[in-house]
Design a protein around this motif. Structure first.
Motif, short mmCIF file in Angstrom:
data_model
loop_
_atom_site.label_atom_id
_atom_site.label_comp_id
_atom_site.label_asym_id
_atom_site.label_seq_id
_atom_site.Cartn_x
_atom_site.Cartn_y
_atom_site.Cartn_z
N UNK A 150 0.79 -1.23 0.00
CA UNK A 150 0.00 0.00 0.00
C UNK A 150 0.83 1.29 0.00
N UNK A 151 1.99 1.34 0.68
CA UNK A 151 2.77 2.59 0.67
C UNK A 151 3.38 2.92 -0.70
N UNK A 152 3.35 1.98 -1.65
CA UNK A 152 3.88 2.27 -2.99
C UNK A 152 2.84 3.10 -3.75
N UNK A 153 3.17 4.34 -4.03
CA UNK A 153 2.22 5.23 -4.72
C UNK A 153 2.43 5.25 -6.22
N UNK A 154 3.62 4.87 -6.68
CA UNK A 154 3.88 4.88 -8.12
C UNK A 154 4.97 3.88 -8.46
N UNK A 155 4.77 3.18 -9.59
CA UNK A 155 5.78 2.30 -10.17
C UNK A 155 5.92 2.69 -11.63
N UNK A 156 7.14 2.98 -12.02
CA UNK A 156 7.36 3.48 -13.38
C UNK A 156 8.55 2.77 -14.02
N UNK A 157 8.35 2.29 -15.22
CA UNK A 157 9.44 1.69 -15.98
C UNK A 157 10.26 2.81 -16.60
N UNK A 158 11.54 2.86 -16.29
CA UNK A 158 12.41 3.91 -16.82
C UNK A 158 13.43 3.35 -17.80
N UNK A 160 14.46 -0.79 -20.00
CA UNK A 160 14.10 -2.19 -20.17
C UNK A 160 14.29 -2.99 -18.88
N UNK A 161 15.27 -2.56 -18.06
CA UNK A 161 15.54 -3.26 -16.81
C UNK A 161 15.58 -2.30 -15.62
N UNK A 162 14.92 -1.17 -15.76
CA UNK A 162 14.98 -0.15 -14.72
C UNK A 162 13.58 0.27 -14.29
N UNK A 163 13.43 0.44 -12.96
CA UNK A 163 12.14 0.80 -12.39
C UNK A 163 12.35 1.91 -11.36
N UNK A 164 11.44 2.86 -11.38
CA UNK A 164 11.39 3.90 -10.36
C UNK A 164 10.20 3.60 -9.45
N UNK A 165 10.46 3.47 -8.17
CA UNK A 165 9.43 3.16 -7.19
C UNK A 165 9.30 4.34 -6.24
N UNK A 166 8.07 4.82 -6.07
CA UNK A 166 7.81 5.97 -5.20
C UNK A 166 6.90 5.53 -4.05
N UNK A 167 7.28 5.93 -2.85
CA UNK A 167 6.51 5.61 -1.64
C UNK A 167 5.78 6.84 -1.14
#
Length: 522
Positions: A150-158, A160-167
């Motif tokens: 639940x604390x994950x407010x955003x998941x973004x593919x940046x 092919x193998x990279x992800x930005x995760x925002x809490x």
């Protein structure tokens, strides 16, 4: 061999047979010695590993969102990998994530997905698979890990193998949070969880829920020096006597959840070793805080004072563990509240709290089953005897093990349960006590607790975090709906034909990953 022809023997017969074996061997083999010898033996490939595991049901499912007990969790780890792994020193190490990097404040994280990994169906792992798998636990979902995600407010593919995760707020323990066993990775869009495809060490061959399964080695497994055996056969044996007998007779190579009362005798068998691991496993009596009479804090405190913890530890666990204090953080956790006064067995205080609730006596029904832990029904009987002195009558309703987690847990007003623990205080407190958690099995809600829990995880100052976590443990102990009288060590028995077995602070069977790590000696 089918589950039906695994013999079940009584405790007296078992002890007699075990005593004869002990006399014949004349030897005690400490697990530490056996394991040290294993560490020097060269691993070999081949053979079929047979595991007798307790903690399974005909209602089991391999959908990562709804893993609930030991058997499906072990099976899931055979087929799938997580993003990170907790090692034998309770450190978080990379698995399907190669690395992670927080921005200042630990609210934004950059995750690097491992390259060169393929699923069992040949698909190459990339960021899309990780995004899909994490999103299974977000939003409108049946996932037991919904509150963890639940604390994950955003998941973004940046990339092919990279992800930005925002809490929603900073969390210094995010990598540990990602170790939750529900966060296993499947291909983007995958929905056939009756026959899951993963990147794990073994490939699905057959599966009969609550009975048995067989998985074969993944020839393209990406981890070196693992997955040694050709196949794994899991036999679900919930009855502890039958499980122990299967181990003694050589029908299986390892069993979990030993009967605490027979551990010392098992240690004398020259053909096997007992593996003992201290960690966060705890056994509890759950009060539904939304149902009378458990809505009253005084009733909850009366029941907490009415249990003799030292007696339960000695009689139910034979000393293989430690006394609990009605909160779930173990002594091995860096934020354990060591100065919190231990709640004693005090029938007079139990009577006092009953009077504060306007009662002279109390009668409650406790749903009990050995599904919770071996000897749980016996422990319930000890508690019933303890509570009488405090004016509390506990009627025991014995429930069958099969279907217990679907039909009784989180449904009965007063029932028995257990938790396998979590690698951090935040993760354990969030999973079981945060008001919005789908696994809040006491249905307890305390706004002060929720707010302080969120505050603590965002801090990078460990001294300040320790102060808040101490307060949180106090709140749960005094106000929460769980009676936690004892922490129990993880106890497994393994054949000396197995190499590579070690103790582990997270769960039985080496953190539920034994099948991946051991080998059958030549």
């Amino acid at each position: 061999m089918t589950r039906d022809n695994i013999p079940s023997i009584g405790r007296r017969q078992f002890l007699a047979a075990l005593g004869a074996t002990a006399l014949a061997s004349g030897l005690i083999v400490p697990a530490s010695v056996a394991r040290a010898q294993d560490a020097q033996a060269a691993p070999v490939k081949g053979g079929v590993l047979k595991l007798g595991i307790g903690g399974g049901s005909t209602t089991d499912n391999l959908d990562p969102r709804i893993l609930t007990d030991w058997v499906p969790v072990n099976q899931a780890y055979m087929l799938m990998n997580g993003l990170v792994e907790i090692d034998a020193q309770n450190n978080v190490v990379p698995e399907l994530l190669e690395s992670w990097q927080p921005e200042e404040g630990a609210k934004v994280w950059h995750l690097k997905v491992r390259q060169g990994v393929t699923f069992h169906n040949g698909k190459v792992l990339n960021a899309d698979d990780v995004l899909y798998s994490l999103n299974l636990h977000r939003g409108e979902t049946t996932s037991a890990a919904r509150s963890v995600a639940a604390p994950i407010t955003a998941l973004e593919k940046t990339g092919e193998y990279d992800i930005k995760l925002v809490l929603e707020s900073g969390n210094a323990d995010l990598p540990y949070m990602l170790s939750d066993y529900h966060f296993l990775i499947v291909p983007d869009g995958w929905s056939d969880f009756a026959k899951p495809v993963g990147t794990g060490p073994f490939i699905y061959e057959s599966y009969e829920p609550g009975v048995r399964s067989r998985f074969t080695r993944n020839p393209n497994y990406w981890k070196p020096d693992t997955a040694w055996v050709d196949a794994v056969e899991v036999i679900v044996i919930n009855d502890i006597s039958a499980r122990t007998n299967a181990m003694m007779s050589g029908q299986v190579h390892a069993i979990n959840r030993l009967d605490f009362k027979t551990v010392d005798l098992l240690k004398r068998n020259k053909n096997l070793s007992v593996v003992q691991s201290a960690g966060g496993q705890h056994f509890n009596f759950l009060m539904d805080c939304t149902q009378a009479p458990f809505t009253d804090q005084n009733i909850r405190l009366a029941l907490k004072h009415g249990i003799n913890r030292e007696q339960l530890l000695k009689t139910a666990l034979m000393g293989y563990g430690s006394v609990g204090n009605d909160h779930p953080v173990p002594k091995t956790d860096r934020f354990f509240a060591k100065d919190l006064p231990q709640r004693p067995y005090d029938p007079e205080k139990a009577k006092f709290h009953l009077k504060q609730a306007g009662l002279d006596s109390l009668k409650v029904t406790l749903a009990a089953s050995d599904a919770a832990f071996g000897g749980a029904v016996d422990a319930a009987a000890v508690y019933r005897q303890n509570a009488m002195a405090g004016g509390i009558q506990i009627d025991i309703k014995r429930e069958p093990a099969d279907g217990y987690w679907d039909n009784v847990w989180m449904k009965a007003p007063f029932c028995m349960s257990y938790w396998g623990g979590r690698p951090t205080a935040d993760q354990m407190l969030t999973a079981a006590y945060f008001s919005k958690s789908s696994q809040n099995d006491t249905h307890w809600a305390n706004p002060t607790f929720d707010a302080k829990l969120i505050e603590a995880r965002a801090l990078l100052d460990d001294a300040k975090r320790a102060e808040i976590y101490t307060e949180l443990q106090q709140i749960v102990s005094d106000d929460g709906g769980a009676i936690i009288p004892m922490f129990g060590d993880y106890l497994d028995a393994v054949s000396n034909k197995l190499g590579g077995v070690t103790s582990h602070p997270m769960f039985n069977f080496m953190g539920a990953r034994l099948a991946e790590k051991v080998w059958l000696k030549a």
